[in-house]
Scaffold this motif. Structure first.
Motif, mmCIF file in Angstrom:
data_model
loop_
_atom_site.group_PDB
_atom_site.id
_atom_site.type_symbol
_atom_site.label_atom_id
_atom_site.label_comp_id
_atom_site.label_asym_id
_atom_site.label_seq_id
_atom_site.Cartn_x
_atom_site.Cartn_y
_atom_site.Cartn_z
ATOM 1 N N LYS A 44 0.779 -1.271 -0.170
ATOM 2 C CA LYS A 44 -0.046 0.153 0.087
ATOM 3 C C LYS A 44 0.852 1.286 0.015
ATOM 4 O O LYS A 44 1.921 1.285 0.625
ATOM 5 C CB LYS A 44 -0.870 -0.069 1.277
ATOM 6 C CG LYS A 44 -2.349 0.931 0.976
ATOM 7 C CD LYS A 44 -3.082 0.695 1.977
ATOM 8 C CE LYS A 44 -4.572 1.656 2.049
ATOM 9 N NZ LYS A 44 -5.090 0.959 0.784
ATOM 10 N N PHE A 45 0.736 2.206 -1.027
ATOM 11 C CA PHE A 45 1.310 3.498 -0.892
ATOM 12 C C PHE A 45 0.811 4.508 -0.239
ATOM 13 O O PHE A 45 -0.588 4.544 0.069
ATOM 14 C CB PHE A 45 1.526 3.791 -2.665
ATOM 15 C CG PHE A 45 2.395 2.684 -3.425
ATOM 16 C CD1 PHE A 45 3.563 2.567 -3.421
ATOM 17 C CD2 PHE A 45 1.289 1.695 -4.028
ATOM 18 C CE1 PHE A 45 4.140 1.678 -4.293
ATOM 19 C CE2 PHE A 45 2.043 1.088 -4.854
ATOM 20 C CZ PHE A 45 3.552 0.618 -4.969
ATOM 21 N N THR A 46 1.560 5.384 -0.067
ATOM 22 C CA THR A 46 1.162 6.551 0.749
ATOM 23 C C THR A 46 0.727 7.694 -0.056
ATOM 24 O O THR A 46 0.028 8.721 0.334
ATOM 25 C CB THR A 46 2.261 7.038 1.728
ATOM 26 O OG1 THR A 46 3.447 7.353 0.907
ATOM 27 C CG2 THR A 46 2.557 6.102 2.521
ATOM 28 N N LEU A 47 1.224 7.800 -1.402
ATOM 29 C CA LEU A 47 0.697 8.958 -1.973
ATOM 30 C C LEU A 47 -0.108 8.120 -3.313
ATOM 31 O O LEU A 47 0.045 7.242 -3.630
ATOM 32 C CB LEU A 47 2.004 9.409 -2.681
ATOM 33 C CG LEU A 47 2.679 10.166 -1.792
ATOM 34 C CD1 LEU A 47 4.134 10.800 -2.374
ATOM 35 C CD2 LEU A 47 2.049 11.278 -1.069
ATOM 36 N N HIS A 48 -0.930 9.293 -4.203
ATOM 37 C CA HIS A 48 -1.362 8.806 -5.279
ATOM 38 C C HIS A 48 -0.532 9.117 -6.576
ATOM 39 O O HIS A 48 -0.235 10.023 -6.743
ATOM 40 C CB HIS A 48 -2.861 9.833 -5.197
ATOM 41 C CG HIS A 48 -3.798 9.323 -6.716
ATOM 42 N ND1 HIS A 48 -3.452 10.039 -7.903
ATOM 43 C CD2 HIS A 48 -4.926 9.143 -6.750
ATOM 44 C CE1 HIS A 48 -4.009 9.766 -8.759
ATOM 45 N NE2 HIS A 48 -5.289 9.231 -7.873
ATOM 46 N N HIS B 272 3.633 4.105 -9.744
ATOM 47 C CA HIS B 272 4.302 3.474 -8.476
ATOM 48 C C HIS B 272 4.972 2.190 -8.909
ATOM 49 O O HIS B 272 6.412 2.148 -8.387
ATOM 50 C CB HIS B 272 3.232 2.880 -7.501
ATOM 51 C CG HIS B 272 2.588 4.071 -6.598
ATOM 52 N ND1 HIS B 272 3.366 4.782 -5.886
ATOM 53 C CD2 HIS B 272 1.295 4.341 -6.642
ATOM 54 C CE1 HIS B 272 2.549 5.890 -5.257
ATOM 55 N NE2 HIS B 272 1.559 5.270 -5.460
ATOM 56 N N ASP C 184 8.183 4.948 -3.729
ATOM 57 C CA ASP C 184 7.315 5.363 -2.900
ATOM 58 C C ASP C 184 7.940 6.728 -2.256
ATOM 59 O O ASP C 184 8.678 7.073 -2.940
ATOM 60 C CB ASP C 184 7.048 4.439 -1.682
ATOM 61 C CG ASP C 184 5.794 4.683 -0.970
ATOM 62 O OD1 ASP C 184 5.019 5.561 -1.306
ATOM 63 O OD2 ASP C 184 5.441 3.740 -0.257
ATOM 64 N N THR C 185 7.712 7.038 -1.284
ATOM 65 C CA THR C 185 8.105 8.487 -0.701
ATOM 66 C C THR C 185 9.467 8.566 -0.414
ATOM 67 O O THR C 185 10.137 9.319 -0.405
ATOM 68 C CB THR C 185 7.272 8.907 0.473
ATOM 69 O OG1 THR C 185 7.255 7.647 1.487
ATOM 70 C CG2 THR C 185 5.676 9.183 0.268
ATOM 71 N N PHE D 200 -2.951 3.364 -5.553
ATOM 72 C CA PHE D 200 -2.529 3.208 -4.118
ATOM 73 C C PHE D 200 -2.015 1.887 -3.916
ATOM 74 O O PHE D 200 -1.502 1.798 -2.416
ATOM 75 C CB PHE D 200 -3.848 3.514 -3.154
ATOM 76 C CG PHE D 200 -3.988 5.146 -3.129
ATOM 77 C CD1 PHE D 200 -3.257 5.892 -2.391
ATOM 78 C CD2 PHE D 200 -5.348 5.684 -3.714
ATOM 79 C CE1 PHE D 200 -3.445 7.182 -2.407
ATOM 80 C CE2 PHE D 200 -5.283 6.985 -3.726
ATOM 81 C CZ PHE D 200 -4.604 7.886 -2.890
ATOM 82 N N GLU D 201 -2.070 0.892 -4.548
ATOM 83 C CA GLU D 201 -1.982 -0.379 -4.020
ATOM 84 C C GLU D 201 -1.146 -1.329 -5.269
ATOM 85 O O GLU D 201 -1.285 -1.006 -6.313
ATOM 86 C CB GLU D 201 -3.184 -1.316 -3.551
ATOM 87 C CG GLU D 201 -3.992 -0.640 -2.539
ATOM 88 C CD GLU D 201 -5.080 0.171 -2.956
ATOM 89 O OE1 GLU D 201 -5.962 0.895 -2.437
ATOM 90 O OE2 GLU D 201 -5.368 0.130 -4.303
#
Length: 406
Positions: free
Chosen positions: A95-99, A103, A116-117, A363-364
């Protein structure tokens, strides 16, 4: 009369390479001697794969690297014809933290890079375990590996890290590049309209201009000693080993060329190009063209089949051999994502137990696992030698990128 058991091993193998894969698999059951000989000669299965799955086996090997030998590649590709008879397990993996729709980077050499971030983190596709090295750069676009080098494309350019025995030789380099393809001992890349080659076998890494293209470049591929350049104006420029060039158009009506947004290609005779409703597929065996195709959100081109993601969250299987002229496309439903989620990127990696389909949403990351051969699952306690080389290269590149961006 000579008994087959008394033939030299080389002659025996020359005979075996003339038969098909199903027959070769049956030969493994004749006796232990035959089984050991066949299982210990992976190039036999490479020849079978080239004959029966010319392009999909090449893609599968590039994705799986040395974790899957040619025998397992052949078995998996053979079983794709029966994929709908197997249970497909869909599960959320990350699961990602940003839209973001970008990804996931392409699976390469059995490695899944996720952006990711904190930068790019990596997972081993055989074990689905985290690899304890990350690239501290959020703008990473592409990562490619083989036994010779690791290449990382950032928005600022391309890093190359060689595997070398002699530390006095130049082992790393940076070039301005928009995209690249890693092919054996060479890296082919383009910057604006210029296409270059970097020979990894040389002591010192440098770029050599191959051609200045007259058109904006969308993608570059390398196959069988030919560089294939796909342009924004729906033309394909082929550059041959003797440096002669050929320009050929993609066979669609001229007014459609501006609609083409995406291209997935192996070479100039095997590719798919598409936008929202325009779908054009060209292969050695099949040609399909749809103007009113169901809207596509993601696509994976496997040469013989195409996996397609739709806005409704479906993951569909499109078999080229089952499509008939002048009728609506025929789809098989692989899976449907939960909720209102839909795929923005699709990828496939073959494992010894069967394929895993990587589905990226905003997001995933979802995985669709299909166990053709569940008994082949294995627990690995350490990286094999080839991955240790790759791991060390990634560490050096991580440090270099971190140094440049600190």
């Amino acid at each position: 009369m000579t008994d087959i058991e008394s033939l030299p091993v080389e002659t025996f193998l020359d005979i075996l390479k003339l038969i098909d894969g199903v027959t070769l698999a049956k030969c493994r059951s004749v006796c232990k001697k035959w089984k050991d000989c066949i299982d210990g000669t992976d190039w036999l299965w490479h020849e079978i794969c080239k004959n029966e799955f010319k392009f999909s086996s090449k893609i599968a090997k590039q994705k799986s690297g040395s974790d899957c030998d040619w025998y397992h590649i052949y078995k998996n590709l053979k079983m794709w014809s029966k994929v709908m008879s197997f249970e497909r397990n869909v599960r959320e993996f990350y699961k990602f933290t940003l839209h973001d729709k970008n990804h996931a980077l392409d699976v390469n050499y059995n490695i899944l890079p996720l952006r990711d971030t904190r930068g790019v983190v990596m997972y081993d596709m055989s074990t689905l375990k985290y690899i304890p090295v990350s690239v501290p750069e959020k703008n990473c676009v592409k990562i490619a590996n083989n036994d010779f080098a690791t290449v990382i494309l950032l928005k600022s350019g391309m890093y190359i890290q060689k595997t070398i025995d002699n530390i006095t030789n130049m082992s790393e380099a940076f070039f301005e590049a928009d995209n690249f393809v890693l092919a054996g001992n060479n890296v082919y890349f383009f910057n604006n309209r210029n296409v270059y080659k970097c020979d990894l076998s040389l002591d010192n890494l440098s770029s050599k201009l191959i051609i200045h293209c007259d058109y904006d470049i969308k993608d570059i591929q390398y196959d069988n000693n030919v560089i294939h350049i796909f342009t924004d104006c729906a033309k394909i420029v082929n550059v041959y080993k003797n440096k002669t060039t050929e320009v050929k158009p993609i066979n669609v009506p001229p007014e459609w060329t501006k609609q083409i947004k995406y291209i997935r290609a192996i070479n100039d005779k095997n590719f798919v190009c598409y936008s929202r409703n325009l779908f054009k597929i060209e292969t050695d065996k099949y040609r399909h063209l749809y103007l009113d195709f169901p809207p596509i959100t993601a696509l994976f081109f496997y040469a013989d089949i195409v996996l397609i993601g739709t806005r409704q969250g479906e993951i569909l299987l499109y078999r080229l051999a089952s499509q008939k002229r002048a009728i609506k496309p025929i789809f098989e439903d692989i899976a449907t994502l939960p909720g209102d989620k839909f795929a923005v990127q699709l990828d496939v990696c073959e494992r010894k137990s069967g394929p895993v389909i990587v589905v990226a949403t905003f997001f995933e990351i979802f995985l669709i696992e299909i166990d053709f051969f569940p008994h082949e699952k294995e627990l690995k306690k350490s990286f094999p030698v080839n991955k240790q080389y790759m791991y060390k290269r990634l560490l050096r590149l991580r440090d270099r990128i971190a140094l440049n961006y600190s």
